[in-house]
Design a protein around this motif. Structure first.
Motif, PDB file in Angstrom:
ATOM      1  N   THR A  37     -34.371 -99.843 -18.124  1.00  0.00           N
ATOM      2  CA  THR A  37     -33.409-100.506 -17.229  1.00  0.00           C
ATOM      3  C   THR A  37     -32.574-101.506 -18.025  1.00  0.00           C
ATOM      4  OG1 THR A  37     -34.529-102.565 -16.579  1.00  0.00           O
ATOM      5  CG2 THR A  37     -35.299-100.529 -15.529  1.00  0.00           C
ATOM      6  N   ARG A  38     -31.517-102.005 -17.383  1.00  0.00           N
ATOM      7  CA  ARG A  38     -30.665-102.983 -18.069  1.00  0.00           C
ATOM      8  C   ARG A  38     -31.322-104.361 -18.086  1.00  0.00           C
ATOM      9  NH1 ARG A  38     -25.329-101.401 -18.842  1.00  0.00           N
ATOM     10  NH2 ARG A  38     -25.434-100.161 -16.939  1.00  0.00           N
ATOM     11  N   GLY A  39     -32.523-104.468 -17.574  1.00  0.00           N
ATOM     12  CA  GLY A  39     -33.233-105.750 -17.632  1.00  0.00           C
ATOM     13  C   GLY A  39     -32.756-106.742 -16.589  1.00  0.00           C
ATOM     14  N   ARG A  40     -33.053-107.993 -16.822  1.00  0.00           N
ATOM     15  CA  ARG A  40     -32.684-109.043 -15.880  1.00  0.00           C
ATOM     16  C   ARG A  40     -31.312-109.596 -16.195  1.00  0.00           C
ATOM     17  NH1 ARG A  40     -37.153-113.568 -15.136  1.00  0.00           N
ATOM     18  NH2 ARG A  40     -35.289-114.429 -14.173  1.00  0.00           N
ATOM     19  N   TYR A  99     -23.194-107.419  -9.634  1.00  0.00           N
ATOM     20  CA  TYR A  99     -23.148-106.151 -10.355  1.00  0.00           C
ATOM     21  C   TYR A  99     -22.751-106.329 -11.820  1.00  0.00           C
ATOM     22  CZ  TYR A  99     -23.473-104.139  -5.696  1.00  0.00           C
ATOM     23  OH  TYR A  99     -23.896-103.801  -4.435  1.00  0.00           O
ATOM     24  N   ALA A 100     -22.077-107.431 -12.147  1.00  0.00           N
ATOM     25  CA  ALA A 100     -21.627-107.639 -13.526  1.00  0.00           C
ATOM     26  C   ALA A 100     -22.840-107.772 -14.432  1.00  0.00           C
ATOM     27  CB  ALA A 100     -20.749-108.884 -13.610  1.00  0.00           C
ATOM     28  N   SER A 101     -22.781-107.074 -15.566  1.00  0.00           N
ATOM     29  CA  SER A 101     -23.966-107.039 -16.423  1.00  0.00           C
ATOM     30  C   SER A 101     -23.722-107.663 -17.784  1.00  0.00           C
ATOM     31  CB  SER A 101     -24.414-105.585 -16.601  1.00  0.00           C
ATOM     32  OG  SER A 101     -23.387-104.846 -17.231  1.00  0.00           O
ATOM     33  N   GLU A 102     -22.538-108.285 -17.968  1.00  0.00           N
ATOM     34  CA  GLU A 102     -22.220-108.744 -19.328  1.00  0.00           C
ATOM     35  C   GLU A 102     -23.202-109.794 -19.847  1.00  0.00           C
ATOM     36  OE1 GLU A 102     -18.289-110.666 -19.342  1.00  0.00           O
ATOM     37  OE2 GLU A 102     -18.283-110.463 -17.168  1.00  0.00           O
ATOM     38  N   HIS A 103     -23.809-110.543 -18.946  1.00  0.00           N
ATOM     39  CA  HIS A 103     -24.777-111.529 -19.421  1.00  0.00           C
ATOM     40  C   HIS A 103     -26.220-111.096 -19.184  1.00  0.00           C
ATOM     41  CE1 HIS A 103     -21.477-114.104 -20.367  1.00  0.00           C
ATOM     42  NE2 HIS A 103     -21.014-114.027 -19.137  1.00  0.00           N
ATOM     43  N   ALA A 104     -26.413-109.792 -18.967  1.00  0.00           N
ATOM     44  CA  ALA A 104     -27.777-109.285 -18.783  1.00  0.00           C
ATOM     45  C   ALA A 104     -28.553-109.460 -20.078  1.00  0.00           C
ATOM     46  CB  ALA A 104     -27.745-107.811 -18.376  1.00  0.00           C
ATOM     47  N   ARG A 105     -29.842-109.752 -19.943  1.00  0.00           N
ATOM     48  CA  ARG A 105     -30.695-109.912 -21.125  1.00  0.00           C
ATOM     49  C   ARG A 105     -31.096-108.553 -21.667  1.00  0.00           C
ATOM     50  NH1 ARG A 105     -34.874-114.346 -18.781  1.00  0.00           N
ATOM     51  NH2 ARG A 105     -33.431-115.264 -17.290  1.00  0.00           N
ATOM     52  N   ALA A 106     -32.118-108.511 -22.479  1.00  0.00           N
ATOM     53  CA  ALA A 106     -32.557-107.263 -23.106  1.00  0.00           C
ATOM     54  C   ALA A 106     -33.025-106.261 -22.052  1.00  0.00           C
ATOM     55  CB  ALA A 106     -33.692-107.571 -24.074  1.00  0.00           C
ATOM     56  N   ALA A 107     -32.893-104.990 -22.393  1.00  0.00           N
ATOM     57  CA  ALA A 107     -33.350-103.909 -21.529  1.00  0.00           C
ATOM     58  C   ALA A 107     -34.853-104.009 -21.284  1.00  0.00           C
ATOM     59  CB  ALA A 107     -33.016-102.572 -22.173  1.00  0.00           C
ATOM     60  N   THR A 108     -35.287-103.402 -20.172  1.00  0.00           N
ATOM     61  CA  THR A 108     -36.715-103.286 -19.890  1.00  0.00           C
ATOM     62  C   THR A 108     -37.133-101.848 -20.198  1.00  0.00           C
ATOM     63  OG1 THR A 108     -36.508-104.897 -18.108  1.00  0.00           O
ATOM     64  CG2 THR A 108     -38.492-103.532 -18.118  1.00  0.00           C
ATOM     65  N   ARG A 109     -38.229-101.728 -20.929  1.00  0.00           N
ATOM     66  CA  ARG A 109     -38.703-100.430 -21.420  1.00  0.00           C
ATOM     67  C   ARG A 109     -40.106-100.230 -20.864  1.00  0.00           C
ATOM     68  NH1 ARG A 109     -38.764-102.345 -26.162  1.00  0.00           N
ATOM     69  NH2 ARG A 109     -40.973-102.194 -26.632  1.00  0.00           N
ATOM     70  N   ILE A 110     -40.263 -99.190 -20.034  1.00  0.00           N
ATOM     71  CA  ILE A 110     -41.556 -98.961 -19.380  1.00  0.00           C
ATOM     72  C   ILE A 110     -42.096 -97.597 -19.787  1.00  0.00           C
ATOM     73  CG2 ILE A 110     -42.754 -98.847 -17.152  1.00  0.00           C
ATOM     74  CD1 ILE A 110     -40.446-100.466 -15.950  1.00  0.00           C
ATOM     75  N   VAL A 111     -43.330 -97.557 -20.191  1.00  0.00           N
ATOM     76  CA  VAL A 111     -43.996 -96.295 -20.538  1.00  0.00           C
ATOM     77  C   VAL A 111     -45.214 -96.154 -19.634  1.00  0.00           C
ATOM     78  CG1 VAL A 111     -45.075 -94.948 -22.382  1.00  0.00           C
ATOM     79  CG2 VAL A 111     -43.196 -96.507 -22.932  1.00  0.00           C
ATOM     80  N   GLN A 112     -45.164 -95.158 -18.744  1.00  0.00           N
ATOM     81  CA  GLN A 112     -46.217 -94.970 -17.725  1.00  0.00           C
ATOM     82  C   GLN A 112     -46.900 -93.631 -17.920  1.00  0.00           C
ATOM     83  OE1 GLN A 112     -44.067 -94.885 -14.002  1.00  0.00           O
ATOM     84  NE2 GLN A 112     -43.959 -97.119 -13.825  1.00  0.00           N
TER      85      GLN A 112
END
Lengths: 272, 272
Positions: B83-86, B91-104
């Motif tokens: 995901t694009r993280g927090r 909706y604007a994502s320019e200041h979004a932090r690091a992506a979230t990476r999930i392995v299930q």
């Protein structure tokens, strides 16, 4: 933040809200410690639940939780998220457990409200809205189209982007509904194929009835924008924003009926 | 489960994956402790990242995490979610932090594989796929259409539902891609307007090239299904399922080229 009534910041990474966007949300203004237009937001949430066949949350419980979060905040944003919860196998949801209910409070966005009230700059987005009557109107969690559209600009003085459907009809802004003023009448796009039927949009419809201002919901080709006297945008946080400029073409915020703006703006912070 | 490399079961309720479905996923078979067709899944993930302008995860890191989760499991399902993280405002994502990476890792679905290999029952869904070229082909997290379509039936002996677009073209199953056998040729729907371009679909395309079986990607009206000699479905877990019955009409699994089925089925558990 409250998750199923418990102070908590995180959800299961197996929640269907994350896995599939299988859920709904509401964004409300909080004024003087109370959620605004509560009844209207609850009504739309219930409508979305019917469409997605989600069990609606107990309104008394949700009301209690929303008030608990909102208490003591002069201005804030309250977000309700309802997902189908965990479980089911793949897309099948018949064995899904109870819904997940999230109540989040975030700060009121910092904006020059006087300047916005005088008119905002708007652009036309390239990203189109896909059409699906099964999902049109409701505020579901599948919002990639809005994310992509909002990602098309970063100029801070552009307040909103307008989105068309694949057939070139104007539908809405990325986070707002759209109204056109033409020949003393108000037009707003039909939302039967795509788009979100906003609570503030409903307030405008109600205001027009109360003030006997003719309003028509219909399909609106892009060219209709250019020969409108005025355009305005609505959502639950902004109330009404007149458009001052669309991709360089000026519009006259003064052409919007003052009574309508006052009617809506006065009531937007009502607890409903 | 690993979230950003850490054993963990939960994600922030402010993650954009939950708020907007702002992300991608991959579903892989695990065989003998290893993720299958890894390179191919990673390639599609990278393609999706390009489209959504997400930073792709470090492939070495992801590979290490996937192998860590898969280790010791004879058969299982591995799901990667990115995901694009927090962060960002609305909706604007320019200041979004690091992506979230999930392995299930989840259990291998219990199915009578011999019976599925002999042919499955399939139905036509009423829920249509909206068309949006910007989202077509990639495996993003906006899956409400599939959830609604899969909710149309609960009969355990119906294995899959076929979905059409708004124009009545057949596109795919809720969780699989579709192929038609007609006059010794194989047809599969174009996925330029909607649908997911599956890794196993790519394997079929590759197999057809290797075996010199004529294959055409094109728009397929619903009526083409009814005068096909055979139909089959593909995804990363099932490999190939012949269709034995579509809404009561029988199809002949024997009309599918054996070499093709063997080619794909033999390779589906390769680590890639």
């Amino acid at each position: 933040m409250l998750i199923n009534g418990v102070p908590e910041e995180r959800v299961s990474a197996l929640d269907r809200g994350l896995l599939y966007g299988d859920g709904l949300f509401e964004t409300l203004a909080v004024a003087d410690g109370k959620p605004c237009l509560w009844r209207q937001h609850l009504e739309r949430l219930r409508f979305g639940c019917e469409r997605l066949r989600l069990t609606p949350p107990d309104p008394v419980l949700l009301d209690e939780e929303a008030r608990r979060e909102a208490e003591g905040h002069h201005r804030a944003v309250l977000k309700l998220i309802l997902t189908r919860g965990r479980g089911g196998r793949g897309y099948a949801s018949e064995h899904a457990r109870a819904a997940t209910r999230i109540v989040q409070l975030t700060p009121w966005p910092e904006r020059d409200e006087a300047q916005c009230a005088a008119g905002v700059r708007v652009r036309q987005c390239r990203t189109r809205l896909g059409q699906n009557p099964a999902l049109a109107g409701i505020k579901h969690l599948n919002r990639l189209e809005q994310v992509l559209a909002r990602g098309e600009w970063s100029e801070p003085d552009i307040s909103e982007g307008l989105m068309l459907d694949a057939a070139g009809r104007v539908i809405e802004g990325t986070m707002s509904n759209l109204f056109l003023v033409r020949d003393g009448r108000i037009f707003t796009p039909c939302l039967s194929r795509c788009g979100v039927s906003g609570v503030m949009r409903q307030q405008v419809l109600e205001a027009c009835r109360a003030l006997a201002i003719p309003l028509l919901e219909r399909d609106i080709p892009l060219r209709d924008l250019w020969d409108s006297e005025a355009l305005f945008l609505t959502n639950s946080l902004i109330g009404i924003w007149p458009v001052a400029d669309l991709d360089g073409q000026p519009f006259d915020p003064g052409a919007i009926d003052r009574r309508l703006v006052e009617y809506v703006m006065e009531r937007r912070f009502h607890s409903g």
